[in-house]
Design a protein around this motif. Structure first.
Motif, PDB file in Angstrom:
ATOM      1  N   ASP A 263       0.828  -1.196   0.000  1.00 33.92           N
ATOM      2  CA  ASP A 263       0.000   0.000   0.000  1.00 33.92           C
ATOM      3  C   ASP A 263       0.867   1.253   0.000  1.00 33.92           C
ATOM      4  OD1 ASP A 263      -2.680  -1.347   0.462  1.00 33.92           O
ATOM      5  OD2 ASP A 263      -1.587  -2.034   2.238  1.00 33.92           O
ATOM      6  N   ASP A 264       1.941   1.201   0.779  1.00 32.39           N
ATOM      7  CA  ASP A 264       2.823   2.351   0.950  1.00 32.39           C
ATOM      8  C   ASP A 264       4.265   1.911   0.716  1.00 32.39           C
ATOM      9  OD1 ASP A 264       0.637   4.099   2.035  1.00 32.39           O
ATOM     10  OD2 ASP A 264       0.685   2.566   3.610  1.00 32.39           O
ATOM     11  N   ALA A 265       5.117   2.884   0.389  1.00 34.65           N
ATOM     12  CA  ALA A 265       6.503   2.529   0.080  1.00 34.65           C
ATOM     13  C   ALA A 265       7.448   3.616   0.574  1.00 34.65           C
ATOM     14  CB  ALA A 265       6.679   2.320  -1.417  1.00 34.65           C
ATOM     15  N   TYR A 266       8.629   3.166   0.949  1.00 38.14           N
ATOM     16  CA  TYR A 266       9.704   4.056   1.365  1.00 38.14           C
ATOM     17  C   TYR A 266      10.970   3.635   0.643  1.00 38.14           C
ATOM     18  CZ  TYR A 266       6.579   5.348   5.200  1.00 38.14           C
ATOM     19  OH  TYR A 266       5.503   5.779   5.931  1.00 38.14           O
TER      20      TYR A 266
ATOM     21  N   ALA B 154       1.880   2.920  -5.564  1.00 38.83           N
ATOM     22  CA  ALA B 154       1.578   3.326  -6.936  1.00 38.83           C
ATOM     23  C   ALA B 154       2.383   4.562  -7.333  1.00 38.83           C
ATOM     24  CB  ALA B 154       0.089   3.595  -7.081  1.00 38.83           C
ATOM     25  N   GLN B 155       2.520   5.517  -6.422  1.00 38.86           N
ATOM     26  CA  GLN B 155       3.294   6.722  -6.715  1.00 38.86           C
ATOM     27  C   GLN B 155       4.768   6.391  -6.958  1.00 38.86           C
ATOM     28  OE1 GLN B 155       2.347   8.951  -3.183  1.00 38.86           O
ATOM     29  NE2 GLN B 155       0.730  10.143  -4.205  1.00 38.86           N
ATOM     30  N   ILE B 156       5.320   5.513  -6.143  1.00 39.21           N
ATOM     31  CA  ILE B 156       6.725   5.143  -6.304  1.00 39.21           C
ATOM     32  C   ILE B 156       6.938   4.412  -7.630  1.00 39.21           C
ATOM     33  CG2 ILE B 156       8.616   3.780  -5.334  1.00 39.21           C
ATOM     34  CD1 ILE B 156       7.909   6.309  -3.738  1.00 39.21           C
ATOM     35  N   MET B 157       6.019   3.531  -7.983  1.00 41.76           N
ATOM     36  CA  MET B 157       6.157   2.785  -9.234  1.00 41.76           C
ATOM     37  C   MET B 157       6.026   3.700 -10.452  1.00 41.76           C
ATOM     38  SD  MET B 157       4.138  -0.795  -8.449  1.00 41.76           S
ATOM     39  CE  MET B 157       4.791  -1.654  -9.877  1.00 41.76           C
ATOM     40  N   GLN B 158       5.270   4.794 -10.326  1.00 36.45           N
ATOM     41  CA  GLN B 158       5.069   5.687 -11.451  1.00 36.45           C
ATOM     42  C   GLN B 158       6.152   6.752 -11.581  1.00 36.45           C
ATOM     43  OE1 GLN B 158       1.122   7.177 -10.732  1.00 36.45           O
ATOM     44  NE2 GLN B 158       0.158   5.184 -11.154  1.00 36.45           N
ATOM     45  N   ASP B 159       6.997   6.878 -10.549  1.00 37.33           N
ATOM     46  CA  ASP B 159       8.092   7.844 -10.601  1.00 37.33           C
ATOM     47  C   ASP B 159       9.171   7.329 -11.553  1.00 37.33           C
ATOM     48  OD1 ASP B 159      10.761   9.000  -9.807  1.00 37.33           O
ATOM     49  OD2 ASP B 159       9.485  10.147  -8.448  1.00 37.33           O
TER      50      ASP B 159
ATOM     51  N   ILE C 220      15.049   3.830   0.794  1.00 35.23           N
ATOM     52  CA  ILE C 220      16.156   4.114   1.698  1.00 35.23           C
ATOM     53  C   ILE C 220      17.455   4.100   0.904  1.00 35.23           C
ATOM     54  CG2 ILE C 220      16.394   1.681   2.417  1.00 35.23           C
ATOM     55  CD1 ILE C 220      17.159   2.791   5.235  1.00 35.23           C
ATOM     56  N   THR C 221      18.270   5.122   1.105  1.00 34.96           N
ATOM     57  CA  THR C 221      19.550   5.271   0.418  1.00 34.96           C
ATOM     58  C   THR C 221      20.601   5.670   1.431  1.00 34.96           C
ATOM     59  OG1 THR C 221      18.367   6.044  -1.557  1.00 34.96           O
ATOM     60  CG2 THR C 221      20.744   6.396  -1.493  1.00 34.96           C
ATOM     61  N   GLU C 222      21.635   4.848   1.567  1.00 36.63           N
ATOM     62  CA  GLU C 222      22.727   5.126   2.501  1.00 36.63           C
ATOM     63  C   GLU C 222      22.203   5.483   3.895  1.00 36.63           C
ATOM     64  OE1 GLU C 222      25.180   8.080   0.648  1.00 36.63           O
ATOM     65  OE2 GLU C 222      26.038   6.638  -0.772  1.00 36.63           O
ATOM     66  N   GLY C 223      21.225   4.696   4.342  1.00 34.16           N
ATOM     67  CA  GLY C 223      20.732   4.851   5.706  1.00 34.16           C
ATOM     68  C   GLY C 223      19.771   5.996   5.931  1.00 34.16           C
ATOM     69  N   ARG C 224      19.278   6.596   4.849  1.00 32.43           N
ATOM     70  CA  ARG C 224      18.342   7.703   4.962  1.00 32.43           C
ATOM     71  C   ARG C 224      17.116   7.445   4.088  1.00 32.43           C
ATOM     72  NH1 ARG C 224      23.426  10.113   5.310  1.00 32.43           N
ATOM     73  NH2 ARG C 224      23.650  11.631   6.997  1.00 32.43           N
ATOM     74  N   ILE C 225      15.942   7.801   4.577  1.00 34.66           N
ATOM     75  CA  ILE C 225      14.740   7.722   3.764  1.00 34.66           C
ATOM     76  C   ILE C 225      14.762   8.896   2.796  1.00 34.66           C
ATOM     77  CG2 ILE C 225      12.211   7.782   3.720  1.00 34.66           C
ATOM     78  CD1 ILE C 225      13.310   5.224   4.925  1.00 34.66           C
ATOM     79  N   THR C 226      14.798   8.587   1.508  1.00 34.47           N
ATOM     80  CA  THR C 226      14.920   9.633   0.499  1.00 34.47           C
ATOM     81  C   THR C 226      13.631   9.875  -0.273  1.00 34.47           C
ATOM     82  OG1 THR C 226      15.803   7.978  -1.047  1.00 34.47           O
ATOM     83  CG2 THR C 226      17.394   9.291   0.202  1.00 34.47           C
ATOM     84  N   ARG C 227      12.657   8.984  -0.133  1.00 33.93           N
ATOM     85  CA  ARG C 227      11.388   9.172  -0.821  1.00 33.93           C
ATOM     86  C   ARG C 227      10.344   8.299  -0.142  1.00 33.93           C
ATOM     87  NH1 ARG C 227       9.123  10.263  -6.000  1.00 33.93           N
ATOM     88  NH2 ARG C 227       6.921  10.551  -5.460  1.00 33.93           N
ATOM     89  N   SER C 228       9.120   8.797  -0.091  1.00 32.92           N
ATOM     90  CA  SER C 228       8.023   8.004   0.444  1.00 32.92           C
ATOM     91  C   SER C 228       6.749   8.382  -0.293  1.00 32.92           C
ATOM     92  CB  SER C 228       7.860   8.245   1.944  1.00 32.92           C
ATOM     93  OG  SER C 228       7.524   9.608   2.191  1.00 32.92           O
ATOM     94  N   GLY C 229       5.779   7.489  -0.246  1.00 32.58           N
ATOM     95  CA  GLY C 229       4.498   7.722  -0.901  1.00 32.58           C
ATOM     96  C   GLY C 229       3.738   6.422  -0.980  1.00 32.58           C
ATOM     97  N   THR C 230       2.665   6.437  -1.733  1.00 35.52           N
ATOM     98  CA  THR C 230       1.978   5.173  -1.962  1.00 35.52           C
ATOM     99  C   THR C 230       2.833   4.319  -2.889  1.00 35.52           C
ATOM    100  OG1 THR C 230       0.774   5.918  -3.927  1.00 35.52           O
ATOM    101  CG2 THR C 230      -0.238   6.353  -1.762  1.00 35.52           C
TER     102      THR C 230
END
Length: 268
Positions: free
Chosen positions: A205-208, A222-227, A210-220
């Protein structure tokens, strides 16, 4: 249900997590995606108390659990399916499931144990068929079923899974993830750390990210897959698109389908 705020953790003198924050709502699946070494496993291990937090907080249903020992975190309602499954190879399937229910058995809650065992065996009928078989002789897919079943034996409110698709055939991955989706549909809260982003996002449902120990993007999910940028990085769409464009260009130039390396078969 699960709330992580500004979590910091590491190994030795090195920090692996830098102020990681994420939330998994009741009855939802969140997927934590990132490349190898990005901090996915450390996040899950810190939430479970295996790695001690150096800052921030972890709360389960409004109660802080980061100061707790791992056994107390399990009792609070959180269970981990570890990377690589890590079943107890010399023990039988049933004995592995008993290990997952050790708190109930220690407290002599036999009815709770029997109910959880029946639930797991309905979820994974193969485990009932293999009940006396040594866990180390199971296939990779069966071991993953056992690892999930073992975690479910504690009766968790939140289930964490670290790279559940690792080393499994695509059809097995599909079945495992379908089972996770069914657990979510029944009200289970799930956090998946997964390098196979396509598989994880397909049920999340939701996605985060993580890059080098930091959350760099979050959203649903579907939003992550469409980016486009994230899809190119984690879903491999750029390479597939480039290949398709090369084939179209070759076909347009020659008037014939492009040669993609496949053998040519001539009719006789």
């Amino acid at each position: 249900m699960l709330e992580i705020r500004e979590l910091r953790a590491g190994y030795g003198a090195n920090l692996a997590l830098h102020d990681v924050s994420l939330t998994v709502g009741q009855g939802r699946i969140a997927c934590l995606i990132g490349s190898n070494g990005a901090g996915k496993s450390t996040t899950l291990r810190t939430v479970c108390g295996i790695v001690r937090a150096r800052g921030g907080s972890v709360s389960l249903a409004g109660t802080r659990i980061d100061p707790f020992a791992p056994a107390k975190i399990v009792k609070a309602g959180l269970a981990l399916v570890p990377e690589g499954r890590r079943v107890f190879g010399p023990l039988s399937v049933d004995e592995n499931l008993q290990m997952g229910a050790y708190l109930s058995l220690r407290e002599r809650k036999r009815q709770h144990y029997d109910e959880r065992l029946a639930f797991v065996q309905r979820l994974f009928p193969r485990l009932l068929e293999r009940s006396r078989q040594l866990a180390g002789t199971l296939s990779g897919g069966e071991q993953q079923m056992l690892a999930i079943g073992r975690a479910l034996m504690s009766g968790p409110r939140v289930l964490l899974l670290d790279e559940p698709s690792m080393g499994l055939a695509p059809l097995v991955v599909r079945d495992i993830f379908a089972t996770l989706a069914s657990l979510r549909d029944d009200g289970m809260t799930i956090l998946i750390a997964e390098q196979n982003a396509r598989a994880g996002l397909s049920i999340a449902d939701d996605a985060y990210v993580i890059t080098e120990g930091r959350i760099t993007r979050s959203g649903t999910a579907a939003q992550i897959m469409q980016d486009r940028t994230l899809a190119d990085a984690y879903l491999g769409t750029q390479q597939a698109g480039s290949t398709a464009r090369r084939r179209r260009t070759a076909r347009d130039a020659s008037g014939n389908p492009a040669d993609d390396g496949a053998p040519v078969v001539h009719a006789s």
